[in-house]
Motif scaffolding. Sequence first.
Motif, PDB file in Angstrom:
ATOM      1  N   TYR A  60     -10.133   6.610  23.249  1.00 51.24           N
ATOM      2  CA  TYR A  60      -9.555   5.301  22.938  1.00 51.24           C
ATOM      3  C   TYR A  60      -8.469   4.822  23.899  1.00 51.24           C
ATOM      4  O   TYR A  60      -8.266   3.627  24.046  1.00 51.24           O
ATOM      5  CB  TYR A  60      -8.994   5.308  21.512  1.00 51.24           C
ATOM      6  CG  TYR A  60     -10.046   5.567  20.474  1.00 51.24           C
ATOM      7  CD1 TYR A  60     -10.952   4.571  20.111  1.00 51.24           C
ATOM      8  CD2 TYR A  60     -10.163   6.809  19.863  1.00 51.24           C
ATOM      9  CE1 TYR A  60     -11.945   4.809  19.176  1.00 51.24           C
ATOM     10  CE2 TYR A  60     -11.147   7.054  18.923  1.00 51.24           C
ATOM     11  CZ  TYR A  60     -12.038   6.054  18.579  1.00 51.24           C
ATOM     12  OH  TYR A  60     -13.026   6.294  17.666  1.00 51.24           O
ATOM     13  N   ALA A  61      -7.750   5.738  24.539  1.00 51.81           N
ATOM     14  CA  ALA A  61      -6.618   5.322  25.374  1.00 51.81           C
ATOM     15  C   ALA A  61      -6.941   5.306  26.871  1.00 51.81           C
ATOM     16  O   ALA A  61      -6.383   4.500  27.613  1.00 51.81           O
ATOM     17  CB  ALA A  61      -5.421   6.239  25.115  1.00 51.81           C
ATOM     18  N   LEU A  62      -7.832   6.176  27.314  1.00 53.88           N
ATOM     19  CA  LEU A  62      -8.037   6.370  28.746  1.00 53.88           C
ATOM     20  C   LEU A  62      -9.141   5.535  29.409  1.00 53.88           C
ATOM     21  O   LEU A  62      -9.116   5.367  30.628  1.00 53.88           O
ATOM     22  CB  LEU A  62      -8.327   7.849  29.024  1.00 53.88           C
ATOM     23  CG  LEU A  62      -7.109   8.772  29.013  1.00 53.88           C
ATOM     24  CD1 LEU A  62      -7.548  10.231  28.984  1.00 53.88           C
ATOM     25  CD2 LEU A  62      -6.233   8.516  30.231  1.00 53.88           C
ATOM     26  N   PRO A  63     -10.136   5.042  28.682  1.00 53.98           N
ATOM     27  CA  PRO A  63     -11.279   4.404  29.359  1.00 53.98           C
ATOM     28  C   PRO A  63     -10.925   3.317  30.372  1.00 53.98           C
ATOM     29  O   PRO A  63     -11.494   3.294  31.474  1.00 53.98           O
ATOM     30  CB  PRO A  63     -12.099   3.839  28.194  1.00 53.98           C
ATOM     31  CG  PRO A  63     -11.843   4.796  27.081  1.00 53.98           C
ATOM     32  CD  PRO A  63     -10.387   5.152  27.224  1.00 53.98           C
ATOM     33  N   GLN A  64     -10.010   2.442  30.054  1.00 46.50           N
ATOM     34  CA  GLN A  64      -9.691   1.351  30.976  1.00 46.50           C
ATOM     35  C   GLN A  64      -9.081   1.880  32.266  1.00 46.50           C
ATOM     36  O   GLN A  64      -9.449   1.463  33.375  1.00 46.50           O
ATOM     37  CB  GLN A  64      -8.734   0.352  30.303  1.00 46.50           C
ATOM     38  CG  GLN A  64      -8.485  -0.889  31.135  1.00 46.50           C
ATOM     39  CD  GLN A  64      -7.657  -1.931  30.372  1.00 46.50           C
ATOM     40  OE1 GLN A  64      -7.476  -1.854  29.163  1.00 46.50           O
ATOM     41  NE2 GLN A  64      -7.143  -2.906  31.104  1.00 46.50           N
ATOM     42  N   ALA A  65      -8.142   2.819  32.143  1.00 50.34           N
ATOM     43  CA  ALA A  65      -7.515   3.406  33.334  1.00 50.34           C
ATOM     44  C   ALA A  65      -8.537   4.174  34.164  1.00 50.34           C
ATOM     45  O   ALA A  65      -8.529   4.102  35.404  1.00 50.34           O
ATOM     46  CB  ALA A  65      -6.364   4.323  32.922  1.00 50.34           C
TER      47      ALA A  65
END
Length: 314
Positions: free
Chosen positions: A106-111
Amino acid sequence: MKLQQLRYLVEVAKQGLNVSEAAEKLHTSQPGISKQIRLLEDELGIQVFIRNGKRVVSVSEPGKEVLRISERILREAQNLKRVGDEFSRESEGALIIATTHTQARYALPQAIAEFVRRYPKVRLSLKQGSPTQICEMVVSGEADLAIATEGISLYKELAMLPCYEWNRSVVVPRGHPLSQLDRKMTLADIANYPIVTYDFAFAGRSKINKSFADEGLTPNVVLTAIDTDVIKTYVSLGLGIGIIASMAFEPERDQSLVAMDASHLFEPSTTKIGIRKDAYLRGFAYTFIELFAPHLHRREVDSALLAHDGELDE
């Protein structure tokens, strides 16, 4: 004295003093490892490993210090290689991130998506585990960065960089009585129902327990999991109500559930990055950190590492 001998020493210790497993891990022979370790012991004039016949049974007292120094030398040798790579292959290499399921999902995909776009020749690997497991991966050199909410502060070898604060939501099936309240939800309301939430070592679970304890309440936790998707699945099946990280609720995918903000009930948690204090970071590692936590520029990361300079030698 050769670096390879030090690698053999450290790997035997890492494999629980099992020379056969160390040989398999290093793709060499057991007799070869045993011979090189004995040659090193002869050169040092001490016995690193205590043996019972041919079997290694423990580490001697001077051997413990030899192992500690050997680990440091091998880390510095790796740092030297990274310095060379930084100038000869600036946009190539590998970055290994150890993290929990919630962060990875949930937190890392965009980065990660933006990092891969910028550095197509860098091999990016994600290793998942519990906070303890991922911290140990970084301490042992198996990963470059640890990203988690819990655990990092427990490891003196790691510098800790706060990334962002987050809080929790309560998820229930549509039509559940909690979703019909005409007032703010309370901890007492939640305590009336079976609860499905994170395993104690994960995702700020300690903050959940503390909030209930402060109110003199005992939550009825009927199931714990390390995976938010598992929690939501069992809530959908009616096993209980869920307490999850708010970022893990996706309205389009979780249409059978209703999420209610619970930030007024629980203290916020902070996701952090853990880095070995003696690590040499490649330029693309700094870029990844800033993509994930925009306030963590290279200057801030270096300041955090320099603040701990020398602590490992104390």
